[in-house]
Scaffold this motif. Structure first.
Motif, PDB file in Angstrom:
ATOM      1  N   TYR A   1       0.737  -1.347   0.217  1.00  0.00           N
ATOM      2  CA  TYR A   1       0.047  -0.042   0.075  1.00  0.00           C
ATOM      3  C   TYR A   1       0.845   1.262  -0.022  1.00  0.00           C
ATOM      4  O   TYR A   1       1.811   1.476   0.629  1.00  0.00           O
ATOM      5  CB  TYR A   1      -0.932   0.008   1.156  1.00  0.00           C
TER       6      TYR A   1
ATOM      7  N   GLU B   1       0.268   5.677   0.538  1.00  0.00           N
ATOM      8  CA  GLU B   1      -0.498   6.317   1.327  1.00  0.00           C
ATOM      9  C   GLU B   1      -0.339   7.793   1.214  1.00  0.00           C
ATOM     10  O   GLU B   1       0.777   8.422   1.128  1.00  0.00           O
ATOM     11  CB  GLU B   1      -0.714   5.794   2.773  1.00  0.00           C
TER      12      GLU B   1
ATOM     13  N   MET C   1       1.379  -0.697  10.731  1.00  0.00           N
ATOM     14  CA  MET C   1       0.706  -0.642   9.773  1.00  0.00           C
ATOM     15  C   MET C   1       1.074   0.068   8.665  1.00  0.00           C
ATOM     16  O   MET C   1       2.194   0.628   8.531  1.00  0.00           O
ATOM     17  CB  MET C   1      -0.447   0.418  10.173  1.00  0.00           C
TER      18      MET C   1
ATOM     19  N   ASN D   1      -3.680   1.991   6.140  1.00  0.00           N
ATOM     20  CA  ASN D   1      -4.771   1.762   7.201  1.00  0.00           C
ATOM     21  C   ASN D   1      -5.008   0.255   7.281  1.00  0.00           C
ATOM     22  O   ASN D   1      -6.178  -0.459   7.582  1.00  0.00           O
ATOM     23  CB  ASN D   1      -6.046   2.570   6.810  1.00  0.00           C
ATOM     24  N   ASN D   2      -3.737  -0.436   7.319  1.00  0.00           N
ATOM     25  CA  ASN D   2      -3.992  -2.119   7.106  1.00  0.00           C
ATOM     26  C   ASN D   2      -2.698  -2.373   7.986  1.00  0.00           C
ATOM     27  O   ASN D   2      -1.650  -2.095   8.182  1.00  0.00           O
ATOM     28  CB  ASN D   2      -3.338  -2.592   5.723  1.00  0.00           C
ATOM     29  N   CYS D   3      -3.128  -3.587   8.604  1.00  0.00           N
ATOM     30  CA  CYS D   3      -2.049  -4.153   9.403  1.00  0.00           C
ATOM     31  C   CYS D   3      -0.839  -4.665   8.899  1.00  0.00           C
ATOM     32  O   CYS D   3      -1.105  -5.266   7.821  1.00  0.00           O
ATOM     33  CB  CYS D   3      -2.788  -5.413  10.440  1.00  0.00           C
TER      34      CYS D   3
ATOM     35  N   CYS E   1      -3.306  -4.980  14.924  1.00  0.00           N
ATOM     36  CA  CYS E   1      -3.671  -3.494  14.987  1.00  0.00           C
ATOM     37  C   CYS E   1      -5.199  -3.308  14.867  1.00  0.00           C
ATOM     38  O   CYS E   1      -5.890  -4.093  14.384  1.00  0.00           O
ATOM     39  CB  CYS E   1      -2.765  -2.890  13.641  1.00  0.00           C
ATOM     40  N   ASP E   2      -5.558  -2.000  14.940  1.00  0.00           N
ATOM     41  CA  ASP E   2      -6.794  -1.407  14.769  1.00  0.00           C
ATOM     42  C   ASP E   2      -6.953  -0.979  13.316  1.00  0.00           C
ATOM     43  O   ASP E   2      -6.599   0.131  13.121  1.00  0.00           O
ATOM     44  CB  ASP E   2      -7.098  -0.719  15.972  1.00  0.00           C
ATOM     45  N   THR E   3      -7.899  -1.411  12.647  1.00  0.00           N
ATOM     46  CA  THR E   3      -7.989  -0.701  11.291  1.00  0.00           C
ATOM     47  C   THR E   3      -9.305  -0.211  11.283  1.00  0.00           C
ATOM     48  O   THR E   3      -9.843   0.115  10.085  1.00  0.00           O
ATOM     49  CB  THR E   3      -7.969  -1.755  10.369  1.00  0.00           C
ATOM     50  N   SER E   4     -10.006   0.160  12.520  1.00  0.00           N
ATOM     51  CA  SER E   4     -11.291   0.829  12.452  1.00  0.00           C
ATOM     52  C   SER E   4     -11.335   2.187  12.197  1.00  0.00           C
ATOM     53  O   SER E   4     -12.548   2.921  12.189  1.00  0.00           O
ATOM     54  CB  SER E   4     -12.193   0.282  13.745  1.00  0.00           C
TER      55      SER E   4
ATOM     56  N   ASN F   1      -6.759   5.642  15.704  1.00  0.00           N
ATOM     57  CA  ASN F   1      -7.367   4.464  16.109  1.00  0.00           C
ATOM     58  C   ASN F   1      -6.998   4.263  17.459  1.00  0.00           C
ATOM     59  O   ASN F   1      -6.488   5.011  18.275  1.00  0.00           O
ATOM     60  CB  ASN F   1      -6.679   3.098  15.390  1.00  0.00           C
TER      61      ASN F   1
ATOM     62  N   ALA G   1      -4.768   7.580  10.721  1.00  0.00           N
ATOM     63  CA  ALA G   1      -5.186   6.582   9.477  1.00  0.00           C
ATOM     64  C   ALA G   1      -4.880   7.835   8.092  1.00  0.00           C
ATOM     65  O   ALA G   1      -5.107   8.806   8.512  1.00  0.00           O
ATOM     66  CB  ALA G   1      -6.590   6.258   9.375  1.00  0.00           C
TER      67      ALA G   1
END
Length: 512
Positions: free
Chosen positions: A365, A367, A382, A385-387, A393-396, A403, A409
């Motif tokens: 990725y 960004e 990360m 926004n990906n582990c 990890c938290d992708t929310s 996060n 993000a």
């Protein structure tokens, strides 16, 4: 860079050009990057001259000279001598391109209504890996082209080819100077005028020296007292320096923020997977966006970025008292934001003071993030926004959200699985009078796919415009802007021997 210079990966970019410049990710941003060697990318794999991730031996060198637009194609390239009012480069009092009432540049274009298609207009060619294009702060028709090989050249109004080295504004001997060394992510990577230039006749560069140990240097120079078109080579002062454990992921972008502080983009020091541990080490200046006052505080500073880096000392700067970690002994005080991998090109929108950080990813990725004091952008836990590689990890987090682990993000990301993309090259926000509807649009690109993207960020939400134009296969190594607010895209051509040559300067323009 790994892209900019990203670690040249063992996998090739789909476009020929891609392989060349280092635009791809590590070993596709793979895990084959070197783990040692400050003056090289390390053993076993090449690194890109700009961004990286491709194997130059496997790419197709064929490229085209005419970029294409997404939508109606543009007409013939216009004569750059007709695009702006010529100015006398020796003038120091009045400038016919500047409004005497407002001080703003006079619009040299006939405005175009609506949302036309986007095209690229060739301004000039013949440069050596042009990583950055900037206008003279007071003479908008004069462009300063930063070449990775160590030269800064002035493109005067009406000129369409690179001036000779003898006319250089500045030259510094750098690692990666050899144009055939396509694996190099080192060299002259950044340039900035002092905020009060030319009244304050100082300029700044970011580079890796040769000979030397591969460390990153930020130098200050003053103009030659007898020639405002050249710096005085004897005026050099070392402002900041960082040791490098490997030869890739050097970042290299520098610019002054609206408060007059110098922002410095530092990559994680190279290798794959963040192997040197700099991204999670708050005391390391690597894998960070730094913020310093260039004025010396009279103290001799020193640092080392990691256990395997050479010690660096003898530089002199001042820590801004409003930096986010001042007083916290866990952090290097110059750290402004952390968790970046290789912020090859970043920019600040002068209209909104928004920083756009185009951070080169490793294998999957790319960004764009919004710079914020104290932010942690997540690398190497990360990637976007990906582990990363299965790390918990938290992708929310929403766009530009934080996060539960305190990581911010990005506002956009894209995958290497799309069209052979591999390494992001950030550009700038459009503020030209030529197309008023594009005002505030941020442009960015990919080294390997040779695509240019655009988006508009309003501070809360992002409006994606997607791919708006491409260069016809020419790898996009750098970017810039003009004194009229135009966005500039810098490319290179790759020959049959995988040599980077014929750096070109394009302006973003309305299509036919």
């Amino acid at each position: 860079m790994n892209h900019p210079m990203r670690d040249l990966s063992l996998r090739a970019c789909s476009l020929a050009a891609a392989a060349l410049l280092a635009a791809c990710g590590d070993s596709g941003k793979n895990d084959t990057e070197a783990s040692s060697g400050a003056s090289t990318g390390g053993s076993g794999s090449a690194t890109e001259p700009g961004p990286t991730t491709t194997d130059p031996a496997t790419t197709d060198p064929a490229t085209t000279d005419t970029p294409t637009s997404n939508g109606p194609t543009s007409g013939p390239t216009s004569d750059p001598t007709t695009d702006a009012t010529t100015v006398d480069p020796t003038a120091t009092t009045t400038d016919p391109t500047t409004d005497t009432t407002t001080g703003a540049p006079v619009c040299p274009y006939t405005p175009v209504d609506g949302m036309p298609s986007i095209a690229l207009e060739l301004i000039a060619n013949g440069f050596d890996r042009p990583v950055l294009t900037l206008p003279h702060p007071k003479q908008p028709d004069r462009l300063f082209i930063v070449e990775q090989g160590g030269h800064i050249k002035i493109l005067e109004p009406g000129e369409t080819t690179a001036p000779p080295d003898a006319d250089d504004f500045l030259y510094v001997k750098v690692k990666g100077e050899n144009n055939t060394d396509i694996g190099s992510e080192q060299g002259l990577l950044g340039f900035a005028f002092h905020p009060d230039f030319p009244d304050d006749p100082r300029v700044y560069i970011n580079y890796q020296s040769q000979p030397g140990d591969g460390r990153t240097l930020v130098d200050e120079y003053k103009l030659d007292a007898n020639n405002p078109d050249k710096v005085d080579p004897n005026s050099r002062r070392l402002v900041y320096s960082v040791g490098q454990p490997a030869g890739n992921h050097n970042g290299g972008m520098i610019l002054f923020d609206s408060t007059g502080m110098l922002m410095i983009g530092m990559g994680d020091g190279g290798g794959s997977n963040g192997q040197f541990g700099t991204s999670r080490d708050p005391k390391s200046p690597l894998a960070k966006i730094l913020r310093i006052d260039v004025e010396p505080d009279g103290k001799a500073d020193s640092n080392t970025a990691c256990g395997s880096c050479p010690m660096v000392d003898g530089f002199d700067f001042t820590v801004p008292p409003d930096n986010p970690h001042v007083g916290d002994n866990a952090y290097a005080p110059e750290v402004w934001a952390s968790g970046v991998r290789n912020p090859w090109r970043f920019s600040i929108d002068p209209a909104t003071d928004t920083m756009y950080i185009a951070d080169v990813g490793q294998g999957t990725y790319e960004e764009v993030s919004i710079g914020k004091a104290g932010a942690d952008f997540g690398w190497n836990i990360m990637e976007g926004n990906n582990c990363f590689k299965g790390a918990p990890c938290d992708t929310s987090a929403p766009v530009n959200g934080v996060n539960k682990d305190g990581m911010t993000a990005p506002i956009t990301e894209y995958s290497h699985n799309d069209n052979g993309r591999c390494s992001i090259t950030g550009a700038f926000v459009y503020h030209s009078c030529e197309v008023p509807a594009w005002d505030g649009v941020y442009f960015y690109s990919d080294y390997c796919s040779a695509e240019v993207f655009a988006l508009k960020w309003d501070g809360n939400a992002v409006a994606e415009m997607g791919v708006v134009v491409d260069t016809g296969g020419e790898p996009i190594i750098g970017s810039g802007y003009t004194g009229y607010g135009d966005v500039i895209i810098n490319t290179v051509v790759v020959d049959g021997m995988n040599t980077l040559q014929d750096g070109k300067i394009y302006r973003v323009v309305p299509g036919a």
